[in-house]
Scaffold this motif. Sequence first.
Motif, mmCIF file in Angstrom:
data_model
loop_
_atom_site.group_PDB
_atom_site.id
_atom_site.type_symbol
_atom_site.label_atom_id
_atom_site.label_comp_id
_atom_site.label_asym_id
_atom_site.label_seq_id
_atom_site.Cartn_x
_atom_site.Cartn_y
_atom_site.Cartn_z
ATOM 1 N N ARG A 89 -20.817 25.773 -26.835
ATOM 2 C CA ARG A 89 -20.604 27.067 -27.473
ATOM 3 C C ARG A 89 -21.029 28.144 -26.476
ATOM 4 O O ARG A 89 -22.149 28.103 -25.960
ATOM 5 N N TYR A 143 -17.796 32.272 -33.691
ATOM 6 C CA TYR A 143 -18.932 32.281 -34.593
ATOM 7 C C TYR A 143 -19.703 33.589 -34.449
ATOM 8 O O TYR A 143 -19.948 34.047 -33.326
ATOM 9 N N ALA A 157 -23.396 35.475 -35.098
ATOM 10 C CA ALA A 157 -24.786 35.031 -35.094
ATOM 11 C C ALA A 157 -25.700 36.241 -35.080
ATOM 12 O O ALA A 157 -25.294 37.333 -34.678
ATOM 13 N N ARG A 176 -27.561 30.886 -26.883
ATOM 14 C CA ARG A 176 -27.307 30.576 -28.292
ATOM 15 C C ARG A 176 -28.544 30.016 -28.988
ATOM 16 O O ARG A 176 -28.673 30.127 -30.214
ATOM 17 N N TYR A 233 -30.623 32.299 -31.425
ATOM 18 C CA TYR A 233 -30.045 32.839 -32.647
ATOM 19 C C TYR A 233 -30.303 31.873 -33.799
ATOM 20 O O TYR A 233 -30.002 30.679 -33.696
ATOM 21 N N TRP A 246 -26.269 31.835 -38.368
ATOM 22 C CA TRP A 246 -24.914 31.551 -37.886
ATOM 23 C C TRP A 246 -23.928 31.546 -39.035
ATOM 24 O O TRP A 246 -24.249 31.116 -40.159
#
Length: 120
Positions: free
Chosen positions: A45, A92, A94, A104, A107, A110
Amino acid sequence: QAQLVESGGGLVQAGGSLRLSCVASGRSFGSYVMAWFRQVPGKEREFVAAISWRGDYADSVKGRFTISRDNAKNTWYLQMNSLKPEDTAVYYCAARAGTSSRNRDGYNYWGQGTQVTVSS
Protein backbone atom coordinates in the motif's frame (compact mmCIF):
# COMPACT_ATOMS: atom_id res chain seq x y z
CA GLN A 1 -16.40 3.95 17.22
CA ALA A 2 -14.83 6.00 14.44
CA GLN A 3 -15.53 4.94 10.89
CA LEU A 4 -14.25 6.16 7.53
CA VAL A 5 -16.21 5.53 4.33
CA GLU A 6 -14.83 6.23 0.87
CA SER A 7 -16.85 6.88 -2.27
CA GLY A 8 -16.34 8.19 -5.78
CA GLY A 9 -14.30 5.42 -7.34
CA GLY A 10 -15.12 3.95 -10.72
CA LEU A 11 -13.99 3.36 -14.27
CA VAL A 12 -12.59 6.26 -16.28
CA GLN A 13 -10.61 6.66 -19.47
CA ALA A 14 -7.03 7.86 -19.42
CA GLY A 15 -6.91 11.63 -19.19
CA GLY A 16 -10.18 11.76 -17.28
CA SER A 17 -10.97 12.86 -13.75
CA LEU A 18 -12.51 11.46 -10.60
CA ARG A 19 -13.10 12.88 -7.14
CA LEU A 20 -12.90 10.59 -4.16
CA SER A 21 -14.57 11.45 -0.88
CA CYS A 22 -13.98 10.12 2.59
CA VAL A 23 -16.62 10.75 5.23
CA ALA A 24 -15.69 10.21 8.84
CA SER A 25 -18.08 9.49 11.68
CA GLY A 26 -17.87 8.65 15.34
CA ARG A 27 -15.47 11.45 16.27
CA SER A 28 -14.16 14.73 14.98
CA PHE A 29 -11.07 14.56 12.79
CA GLY A 30 -10.56 18.31 12.57
CA SER A 31 -7.14 18.14 14.22
CA TYR A 32 -6.03 14.94 12.50
CA VAL A 33 -3.85 14.40 9.48
CA MET A 34 -6.00 13.01 6.66
CA ALA A 35 -4.47 10.98 3.88
CA TRP A 36 -5.00 8.81 0.85
CA PHE A 37 -3.12 5.62 0.05
CA ARG A 38 -3.53 3.15 -2.80
CA GLN A 39 -2.80 -0.48 -3.39
CA VAL A 40 -2.69 -2.86 -6.33
CA PRO A 41 -2.69 -6.64 -5.91
CA GLY A 42 0.69 -8.01 -4.99
CA LYS A 43 2.15 -4.64 -4.06
CA GLU A 44 2.56 -2.63 -0.89
CA ARG A 45 0.00 0.00 0.00
CA GLU A 46 1.58 3.26 -1.09
CA PHE A 47 1.23 6.85 -0.03
CA VAL A 48 -0.65 9.18 -2.39
CA ALA A 49 -1.35 12.40 -0.50
CA ALA A 50 -1.86 13.80 2.99
CA ILE A 51 -3.11 17.05 4.43
CA SER A 52 -2.75 18.69 7.79
CA TRP A 53 -2.59 22.42 7.17
CA ARG A 54 -1.13 21.92 3.68
CA GLY A 55 -0.96 19.11 1.16
CA ASP A 56 1.85 16.64 0.66
CA TYR A 57 1.97 14.50 -2.47
CA ALA A 58 3.77 11.50 -3.84
CA ASP A 59 5.92 12.46 -6.82
CA SER A 60 3.84 10.20 -9.07
CA VAL A 61 0.69 12.29 -8.54
CA LYS A 62 2.07 15.78 -7.91
CA GLY A 63 0.47 18.32 -10.21
CA ARG A 64 -2.41 15.97 -11.10
CA PHE A 65 -4.05 15.19 -7.74
CA THR A 66 -5.31 17.61 -5.12
CA ILE A 67 -6.19 16.72 -1.56
CA SER A 68 -8.57 18.90 0.43
CA ARG A 69 -10.62 18.75 3.59
CA ASP A 70 -13.85 20.14 4.99
CA ASN A 71 -13.61 19.91 8.77
CA ALA A 72 -17.18 21.07 9.22
CA LYS A 73 -18.33 18.00 7.30
CA ASN A 74 -15.65 15.69 8.73
CA THR A 75 -14.82 14.89 5.12
CA TRP A 76 -11.77 14.94 2.90
CA TYR A 77 -11.39 14.63 -0.82
CA LEU A 78 -8.96 13.60 -3.50
CA GLN A 79 -9.46 15.31 -6.84
CA MET A 80 -7.71 13.23 -9.48
CA ASN A 81 -7.09 14.76 -12.89
CA SER A 82 -5.17 13.59 -15.96
CA LEU A 83 -5.57 10.01 -14.79
CA LYS A 84 -3.24 7.36 -16.13
CA PRO A 85 -3.64 3.57 -16.33
CA GLU A 86 -0.94 3.26 -13.67
CA ASP A 87 -3.24 5.09 -11.25
CA THR A 88 -5.49 2.01 -11.24
CA ALA A 89 -5.70 0.75 -7.66
CA VAL A 90 -7.88 0.48 -4.60
CA TYR A 91 -7.76 3.84 -2.87
CA TYR A 92 -7.96 4.06 0.91
CA CYS A 93 -8.50 7.07 3.12
CA ALA A 94 -6.75 7.19 6.46
CA ALA A 95 -6.34 9.44 9.47
CA ARG A 96 -3.80 9.89 12.23
CA ALA A 97 -3.15 12.19 15.12
CA GLY A 98 0.06 14.20 15.26
CA THR A 99 2.23 15.27 12.35
CA SER A 100 1.82 14.39 8.71
CA SER A 101 3.48 11.20 7.55
CA ARG A 102 3.91 9.16 4.38
CA ASN A 103 4.29 5.97 6.41
CA ARG A 104 1.11 3.90 6.44
CA ASP A 105 2.05 2.38 9.79
CA GLY A 106 1.39 5.69 11.49
CA TYR A 107 -2.27 5.78 10.52
CA ASN A 108 -4.73 4.11 12.86
CA TYR A 109 -8.01 4.89 11.13
CA TRP A 110 -8.74 3.39 7.70
CA GLY A 111 -11.61 3.17 5.28
CA GLN A 112 -12.60 0.03 3.40
CA GLY A 113 -11.28 1.23 0.05
CA THR A 114 -12.77 2.24 -3.29
CA GLN A 115 -11.68 0.89 -6.66
CA VAL A 116 -10.34 3.25 -9.30
CA THR A 117 -9.79 1.80 -12.75
CA VAL A 118 -8.25 3.86 -15.56
CA SER A 119 -8.51 2.38 -19.04
CA SER A 120 -6.03 3.18 -21.80
